[in-house]
Motif scaffolding. Structure first.
Motif, PDB file in Angstrom:
ATOM      1  N   ASP A 499     -13.943  -1.876   2.757  1.00 34.34           N
ATOM      2  CA  ASP A 499     -13.563  -2.323   1.544  1.00 34.34           C
ATOM      3  C   ASP A 499     -13.134  -3.742   1.821  1.00 34.34           C
ATOM      4  OD1 ASP A 499     -14.295  -2.310  -0.935  1.00 34.34           O
ATOM      5  OD2 ASP A 499     -12.708  -1.340  -1.826  1.00 34.34           O
ATOM      6  N   ASN A 500     -11.989  -3.162   2.355  1.00 30.44           N
ATOM      7  CA  ASN A 500     -10.664  -4.337   2.546  1.00 30.44           C
ATOM      8  C   ASN A 500     -10.792  -5.414   2.917  1.00 30.44           C
ATOM      9  OD1 ASN A 500      -8.673  -2.840   1.139  1.00 30.44           O
ATOM     10  ND2 ASN A 500      -7.101  -1.668   3.093  1.00 30.44           N
ATOM     11  N   ALA A 501     -11.227  -5.162   3.828  1.00 31.50           N
ATOM     12  CA  ALA A 501     -11.971  -6.414   5.475  1.00 31.50           C
ATOM     13  C   ALA A 501     -12.306  -7.015   4.768  1.00 31.50           C
ATOM     14  CB  ALA A 501     -12.890  -5.577   6.045  1.00 31.50           C
ATOM     15  N   ILE A 502     -13.541  -6.764   3.231  1.00 27.18           N
ATOM     16  CA  ILE A 502     -14.368  -7.760   3.189  1.00 27.18           C
ATOM     17  C   ILE A 502     -13.681  -8.083   1.465  1.00 27.18           C
ATOM     18  CG2 ILE A 502     -16.801  -7.932   1.046  1.00 27.18           C
ATOM     19  CD1 ILE A 502     -17.539  -5.456   3.328  1.00 27.18           C
ATOM     20  N   LYS A 503     -12.592  -7.024   0.633  1.00 21.85           N
ATOM     21  CA  LYS A 503     -11.879  -8.622  -0.181  1.00 21.85           C
ATOM     22  C   LYS A 503     -11.053  -9.152   0.711  1.00 21.85           C
ATOM     23  CE  LYS A 503      -9.090  -5.219  -2.204  1.00 21.85           C
ATOM     24  NZ  LYS A 503      -8.438  -3.900  -3.287  1.00 21.85           N
ATOM     25  N   PHE A 504     -10.743  -9.025   1.635  1.00 19.34           N
ATOM     26  CA  PHE A 504      -9.417 -10.145   2.208  1.00 19.34           C
ATOM     27  C   PHE A 504     -10.529 -10.989   3.479  1.00 19.34           C
ATOM     28  CE2 PHE A 504      -7.228  -6.753   0.657  1.00 19.34           C
ATOM     29  CZ  PHE A 504      -6.500  -7.104  -0.445  1.00 19.34           C
ATOM     30  N   GLU A 527     -13.397  -4.712  11.650  1.00 17.97           N
ATOM     31  CA  GLU A 527     -13.108  -6.797  12.145  1.00 17.97           C
ATOM     32  C   GLU A 527     -13.047  -7.472  10.834  1.00 17.97           C
ATOM     33  OE1 GLU A 527     -13.617  -7.798  16.491  1.00 17.97           O
ATOM     34  OE2 GLU A 527     -12.854  -9.288  15.532  1.00 17.97           O
ATOM     35  N   ASP A 528     -12.308  -7.791  10.760  1.00 11.09           N
ATOM     36  CA  ASP A 528     -12.668  -9.063  10.140  1.00 11.09           C
ATOM     37  C   ASP A 528     -11.983 -10.678  10.304  1.00 11.09           C
ATOM     38  OD1 ASP A 528     -10.089  -9.618   8.925  1.00 11.09           O
ATOM     39  OD2 ASP A 528     -10.097  -7.819   7.839  1.00 11.09           O
ATOM     40  N   THR A 529     -12.158 -11.470   9.596  1.00 15.71           N
ATOM     41  CA  THR A 529     -12.413 -13.390   9.910  1.00 15.71           C
ATOM     42  C   THR A 529     -11.203 -13.245   8.989  1.00 15.71           C
ATOM     43  OG1 THR A 529     -14.819 -13.874   9.252  1.00 15.71           O
ATOM     44  CG2 THR A 529     -14.142 -13.800  12.095  1.00 15.71           C
ATOM     45  N   LEU A 540       5.278  -2.696   6.367  1.00 20.22           N
ATOM     46  CA  LEU A 540       4.606  -2.387   5.345  1.00 20.22           C
ATOM     47  C   LEU A 540       3.508  -2.112   4.664  1.00 20.22           C
ATOM     48  CD1 LEU A 540       6.834  -5.134   3.055  1.00 20.22           C
ATOM     49  CD2 LEU A 540       7.654  -2.814   3.934  1.00 20.22           C
ATOM     50  N   LEU A 541       2.444  -2.428   5.457  1.00 17.85           N
ATOM     51  CA  LEU A 541       1.141  -1.645   5.112  1.00 17.85           C
ATOM     52  C   LEU A 541       0.772  -0.768   4.239  1.00 17.85           C
ATOM     53  CD1 LEU A 541      -1.153  -4.285   7.616  1.00 17.85           C
ATOM     54  CD2 LEU A 541      -0.748  -3.918   5.240  1.00 17.85           C
ATOM     55  N   PHE A 542       1.418   0.317   5.234  1.00 20.80           N
ATOM     56  CA  PHE A 542       1.000   1.976   4.956  1.00 20.80           C
ATOM     57  C   PHE A 542       1.835   2.645   4.106  1.00 20.80           C
ATOM     58  CE2 PHE A 542      -0.506   0.654   9.399  1.00 20.80           C
ATOM     59  CZ  PHE A 542      -2.038   0.852   9.134  1.00 20.80           C
ATOM     60  N   GLN A 546       2.062  -0.452  -2.016  1.00 20.17           N
ATOM     61  CA  GLN A 546       3.061  -1.833  -1.066  1.00 20.17           C
ATOM     62  C   GLN A 546       1.620  -2.419  -1.439  1.00 20.17           C
ATOM     63  OE1 GLN A 546       4.587  -3.598  -0.255  1.00 20.17           O
ATOM     64  NE2 GLN A 546       6.571  -1.968  -0.618  1.00 20.17           N
ATOM     65  N   GLN A 547       1.974  -4.262  -1.820  1.00 17.48           N
ATOM     66  CA  GLN A 547       0.638  -4.601  -1.556  1.00 17.48           C
ATOM     67  C   GLN A 547       1.709  -6.117  -1.658  1.00 17.48           C
ATOM     68  OE1 GLN A 547      -0.716  -4.218  -5.750  1.00 17.48           O
ATOM     69  NE2 GLN A 547      -2.898  -4.048  -5.664  1.00 17.48           N
ATOM     70  N   LEU A 548       0.500  -6.805  -0.234  1.00 16.06           N
ATOM     71  CA  LEU A 548       1.533  -7.992  -0.166  1.00 16.06           C
ATOM     72  C   LEU A 548       1.688  -9.166  -0.634  1.00 16.06           C
ATOM     73  CD1 LEU A 548       0.259  -7.001   3.794  1.00 16.06           C
ATOM     74  CD2 LEU A 548       1.503  -6.072   2.672  1.00 16.06           C
ATOM     75  N   THR A 559      -4.730  -1.329  -5.739  1.00 17.50           N
ATOM     76  CA  THR A 559      -3.164  -0.449  -6.026  1.00 17.50           C
ATOM     77  C   THR A 559      -2.615  -0.348  -5.241  1.00 17.50           C
ATOM     78  OG1 THR A 559      -4.278   1.638  -5.722  1.00 17.50           O
ATOM     79  CG2 THR A 559      -4.762   0.857  -8.105  1.00 17.50           C
ATOM     80  N   GLY A 560      -2.342  -0.344  -3.827  1.00 17.80           N
ATOM     81  CA  GLY A 560      -1.710  -0.258  -2.455  1.00 17.80           C
ATOM     82  C   GLY A 560      -1.454   1.127  -2.400  1.00 17.80           C
ATOM     83  N   LEU A 561      -2.967   2.185  -2.323  1.00 13.78           N
ATOM     84  CA  LEU A 561      -2.679   3.200  -2.096  1.00 13.78           C
ATOM     85  C   LEU A 561      -3.866   3.228  -1.127  1.00 13.78           C
ATOM     86  CD1 LEU A 561      -2.842   4.621  -5.494  1.00 13.78           C
ATOM     87  CD2 LEU A 561      -0.971   5.054  -3.725  1.00 13.78           C
ATOM     88  N   GLY A 562      -4.741   2.316  -1.505  1.00 18.85           N
ATOM     89  CA  GLY A 562      -5.918   2.756   0.103  1.00 18.85           C
ATOM     90  C   GLY A 562      -5.193   3.357   1.363  1.00 18.85           C
ATOM     91  N   LEU A 563      -4.394   1.871   1.910  1.00 18.73           N
ATOM     92  CA  LEU A 563      -4.081   2.314   3.401  1.00 18.73           C
ATOM     93  C   LEU A 563      -3.039   3.567   3.644  1.00 18.73           C
ATOM     94  CD1 LEU A 563      -3.677  -1.431   4.585  1.00 18.73           C
ATOM     95  CD2 LEU A 563      -5.202   0.375   4.884  1.00 18.73           C
ATOM     96  N   ALA A 564      -2.177   3.490   2.172  1.00 21.53           N
ATOM     97  CA  ALA A 564      -1.391   5.038   2.331  1.00 21.53           C
ATOM     98  C   ALA A 564      -1.912   5.977   2.851  1.00 21.53           C
ATOM     99  CB  ALA A 564       0.012   4.778   1.244  1.00 21.53           C
TER     100      ALA A 564
HETATM  101  P1  ADP Z   1      -5.172  -2.415  -1.641  1.00 16.59           P
HETATM  102  O1  ADP Z   1      -5.802  -1.292  -2.488  1.00 16.59           O
HETATM  103  O2  ADP Z   1      -4.719  -2.829  -3.010  1.00 16.59           O
HETATM  104  O3  ADP Z   1      -5.719  -3.309  -1.196  1.00 16.59           O
HETATM  105  P2  ADP Z   1      -4.402  -1.533   0.286  1.00 16.59           P
HETATM  106  O4  ADP Z   1      -3.077  -0.286   1.028  1.00 16.59           O
HETATM  107  O5  ADP Z   1      -5.416  -0.671   1.079  1.00 16.59           O
HETATM  108  O6  ADP Z   1      -4.484  -2.119  -0.783  1.00 16.59           O
HETATM  109  O7  ADP Z   1      -3.875  -2.669   0.836  1.00 16.59           O
HETATM  110  C1  ADP Z   1      -2.194  -2.437   1.093  1.00 16.59           C
HETATM  111  C2  ADP Z   1      -2.094  -4.463   0.938  1.00 16.59           C
HETATM  112  O8  ADP Z   1      -2.398  -4.782   2.715  1.00 16.59           O
HETATM  113  C3  ADP Z   1      -3.393  -4.738   0.446  1.00 16.59           C
HETATM  114  O9  ADP Z   1      -3.020  -5.347  -0.792  1.00 16.59           O
HETATM  115  C4  ADP Z   1      -3.484  -6.526   1.158  1.00 16.59           C
HETATM  116  O10 ADP Z   1      -2.160  -7.551   0.979  1.00 16.59           O
HETATM  117  C5  ADP Z   1      -3.436  -5.684   2.743  1.00 16.59           C
HETATM  118  N1  ADP Z   1      -4.552  -5.941   3.197  1.00 16.59           N
HETATM  119  C6  ADP Z   1      -5.263  -4.712   3.663  1.00 16.59           C
HETATM  120  N2  ADP Z   1      -5.924  -4.557   4.342  1.00 16.59           N
HETATM  121  C7  ADP Z   1      -6.538  -6.026   4.695  1.00 16.59           C
HETATM  122  C8  ADP Z   1      -7.342  -6.838   5.389  1.00 16.59           C
HETATM  123  N3  ADP Z   1      -8.162  -6.474   6.122  1.00 16.59           N
HETATM  124  N4  ADP Z   1      -6.706  -8.231   5.705  1.00 16.59           N
HETATM  125  C9  ADP Z   1      -5.357  -8.789   5.006  1.00 16.59           C
HETATM  126  N5  ADP Z   1      -4.934  -8.312   4.756  1.00 16.59           N
HETATM  127  C10 ADP Z   1      -5.226  -6.511   4.072  1.00 16.59           C
END
Ligand code: ADP
Length: 734
Positions: A499-504, A527-529, A540-542, A546-548, A559-564
């Protein structure tokens, strides 16, 4: 003290010699020879000086022993006249001198006022403490004058005083010891005076360990001809020093006049001879009841009879040095403790500061989370309320109705928004559960191939809308297909990453899903491009919330919860997650999970035939008229390794179900008639058939009705793959 008094009289005589007459027992006629023994003198000795301005008699009435004398001092003319009367007959003096004496004494000018400074000097001597009364008179040869003795004594006092002052001024120990031994060596004319220090710490270059050695640390020599013993170490003989420690502590010291004729231990004797030492003294330096070292005096060219006052002086020096060393050590200990305390305070301050920063960041993250969560809630809710309002409005206006496409589009948006909300709420609740330690894994054996297909399908679905190409690189052999983990959670982990890979990843980009494994672990990569992640931001990612991007300015939802949450789930499995990323090039998230079969797994001894009998019936019939739902169910269930048969016509379905003999029938029809038919099917197959219905919504009474007709389970639209798969797995397994 007596010697000092005599010295004073001699000084008085010397200073006023031309003006007066000095008499002492030397002026008496030799009584031993001239007189009989009965006429022995009634005093021991005397010193009398008579001048116009001063008349002073020092009369030693009796010598009690080497230390104590009974002495009379008088300035009174009459008393002096009386004394002269007493010795008159035995005095050996010219008549002129005698006349002078008598004339002065009979007509004293300053009779009551003898020189005051002289009296003061006497008083000073008389009031001095008696400490200085050691046998030093005996120590000095007959040839040494009292003046020399006194000068020496004063010099000794000066050195001791100087050491005291240096200790008080807190000079460096090195300076104190060096100055002291140089001065003592010079004063006592010792050839070589040194300090042999025990347990000197030496830091080894190569290691952290500290070694201790005994060695000469200070030295003063009379001349450069005398060889230096600085840093001298001796292992065999000097070990005795340690053995003698107790003796030294009890006050033992060594004073040897002549090494060659001494009864010194043979090892030490040989060593001394080798070093060319003729006479020596060794006095312990005791610091806090421990032997710190020895003050050693060497005489190198001649033997030497050590005088007791020299030994006393050297002993005093060792005591003073011991005070200096103790003070130096205490100071250094304190200094070290101070530094340690300072370090501890600095460390604590840093910890507090770090904790403060963490708290501030957490606080800020929470604020941002609240900001983003309200944004995340508000956006889909606004869509749902707005678009459903529009639909409602137009449905009342029969003339200007919305086109069918428009209605479908609006409904789709409403459905998507609802899904997003549900996902968000699920994420938050999941996270709360995991954080509270409530979430346990449901470990089961899953097929990695099926999982890869499910993830791939979901990724295709999500990516399709954003023009993202999705690829699956699956590299797992058939024999390694089965893997122990919580299948549902693993799906959740991978879906989050996909989901993140596609979103970003911008439009036209690519996402690759990779899966490999060996006996003990499986590796999943997404892996994404896409836009990539800054190196500094990776830690900070996990972190939760935290959202960057800043939530006010960001372009992506979340919401910044996904990776945590993902990290927590991976760690619950005993695995780890890692990320490699380059800005503007893309990111690769890698999850590694251990294969965790239950420890109690028992090897099956069931025969092949029994196995076939026991084989689970994984056939599912889907009766559905809606194309979208039918396709979705078929893809999902086939991916999850079920045999799916999709029937559209209900009446034909009843007929075919009897032949197919499925374990589950999923019915997506709202017709009472079809239910009745199903009820019949159920009564024929009893426990073997499980019946599920799909509904938009369901009320309590309706569910009661349905279950009376034999329906076992219901699913609500929009269908949630996770819920659906969990329910089906449960039914099949039981
Ligand atoms: P969110 O629900 O905001 O996506 P996540 O915890 O999944 O929360 O991700 C936190 C932050 O990490 C995202 O807001 C984004 O800034 C960064 N991030 C996560 N995955 C990727 C990715 N594949 N490429 C670039 N940035 C990413």
């Amino acid at each position: 003290m007596f010697a000092k008094l005599v010295h004073l009289w001699l000084e008085l005589v010397a200073n006023n010699y031309c003006d007066g007459v000095y008499l002492s027992e030397d002026n008496l006629i030799n009584l031993e020879k001239e007189n009989s023994s009965q006429e022995k003198k009634s005093f021991h000795s005397f010193h009398l000086f008579i001048a116009e301005n001063i008349q002073a008699l020092l009369l030693v009435e009796k010598k009690i022993n080497e230390l104590y004398y009974q002495v009379t001092i008088t300035f009174d003319s009459q008393e002096i006249l009386d004394f002269l009367e007493l010795i008159n007959s035995k005095i050996d003096l010219s008549k002129d001198n005698l006349d002078t004496i008598y004339s002065v004494l009979s007509n004293p000018i300053n009779k009551d006022n003898p020189e005051q400074s002289f009296i003061f000097a006497i008083m000073k001597i008389l009031t001095e403490p008696l400490a200085f009364q050691d046998n030093y008179l005996n120590d000095y040869s007959q040839h040494q004058t009292i003046e020399v003795i006194l000068r020496n004594r004063i010099e000794q006092e000066r050195i001791l005083h100087q050491v005291t002052q240096q200790i008080q001024q807190d000079l460096d120990l090195l300076v104190i010891v060096k100055m002291t031994i140089e001065q003592v060596q010079s004063l006592l004319q010792i050839d070589r005076l040194l300090i042999y220090q025990l347990r000197v710490p030496i830091k080894q270059e190569s290691s952290e360990n500290i070694e201790y050695i005994d060695t000469v640390t200070y030295e003063a020599k009379a001349s450069s001809v005398i060889p230096s013993l600085l840093n001298f170490q001796e292992e065999s003989c000097f070990n005795n020093i340690r053995d003698s420690e107790k003796k030294y502590l009890e006050g033992f010291y060594l004073a040897i006049e002549d090494i060659n004729h001494s009864n010194l231990d043979s090892c030490l004797k040989e060593l001394m001879q080798k070093l060319g030492v003729k006479a020596k003294i060794a006095i312990p330096i005791i610091v806090k009841n421990k032997l710190w070292g020895l003050l050693i005096a060497h005489q190198c060219f001649t033997v030497r009879k050590w005088k007791s006052n020299e030994i006393t002086f050297l002993k005093n020096i060792t005591e003073y040095l011991a005070v200096a060393i103790y003070q130096y050590n205490s100071y250094h200990k304190l200094e070290k403790q101070k530094q340690l305390l300072e370090q501890q305070v600095a460390k604590k301050a840093k910890e507090l500061q770090d904790a403060l920063i963490v708290a501030q960041v957490a606080n800020q993250s929470k604020t941002e989370f609240l900001g983003s969560i309200s944004h995340e809630l508000r956006t889909p809710l606004t869509c749902i309320i707005g678009l459903s309002g529009t639909l409602l409005h137009w449905s009342k206006d029969l003339k200007n109705n919305l086109s069918l496409e428009q209605q479908i589009r609006y409904l789709k948006i409403i459905q998507d928004s609802g899904r997003k909300l549900l996902e968000l709420i699920n994420n938050i609740l999941d996270f709360a559960d995991i954080e509270a330690g409530k979430s346990l894994l449901y470990m089961e054996e899953i097929s990695l191939e099926n999982l890869s297909k499910m993830i791939y399908l979901s990724a295709l679905e999500i990516g399709k809308n954003q023009g993202i190409k999705v690829n699956l690189e699956y590299n797992i052999s058939k024999d390694l297909d089965l893997f122990y983990c919580d299948g549902e959670r693993l799906y959740q982990i991978l879906l989050n990453l996909v989901d993140n890979a596609i979103k970003f990843t911008p439009y036209g980009g690519e996402v690759i899903i990779r899966m490999t494994r060996n006996q003990s672990q499986a590796i999943f990569q997404v892996e994404d491009t896409g836009i990539g992640i800054n190196k500094e931001q990776i830690p900070l990612l996990f972190t939760k919330f935290q959202q960057l991007e800043n939530y006010r300015t960001r372009t992506h939802s979340g919401t910044g919860l996904g990776l945590a949450l993902t990290k927590h789930l991976v760690e619950l499995h005993g695995g780890f997650i890692d990320v490699q990323s380059t800005i503007d090039k893309g990111s690769t998230f890698t999850v590694s999970l251990p294969n965790s079969p239950p420890i109690y797994q028992i090897k099956s001894k069931i025969s092949d035939k029994e196995m076939t009998d026991l084989k689970v019936n994984k056939t599912i019939v889907v009766i559905c008229e809606d194309d979208e739902i039918g396709t979705f169910l078929c893809q999902l269930l086939t991916a999850a390794d079920y045999q799916v048969i999709w029937l559209v016509d209900i009446y034909e379905a009843i007929h075919r179900i009897r032949l197919i003999n499925p374990s589950i029938v999923i019915l997506e029809q709202n017709k009472e008639a079809s239910l009745e038919v199903c009820q019949n099917l159920k009564s024929e197959n009893k426990d073997k058939l499980y019946l599920m219905v799909i509904r938009e919504k369901i009320s309590g009474s309706e569910w009661e009705n349905l279950s009376n007709l034999g329906v076992d389970e219901y699913l609500l639209k929009p269908l949630q793959p996770r819920i659906l798969l969990r329910k089906i797995a449960k039914i099949i397994n039981t």
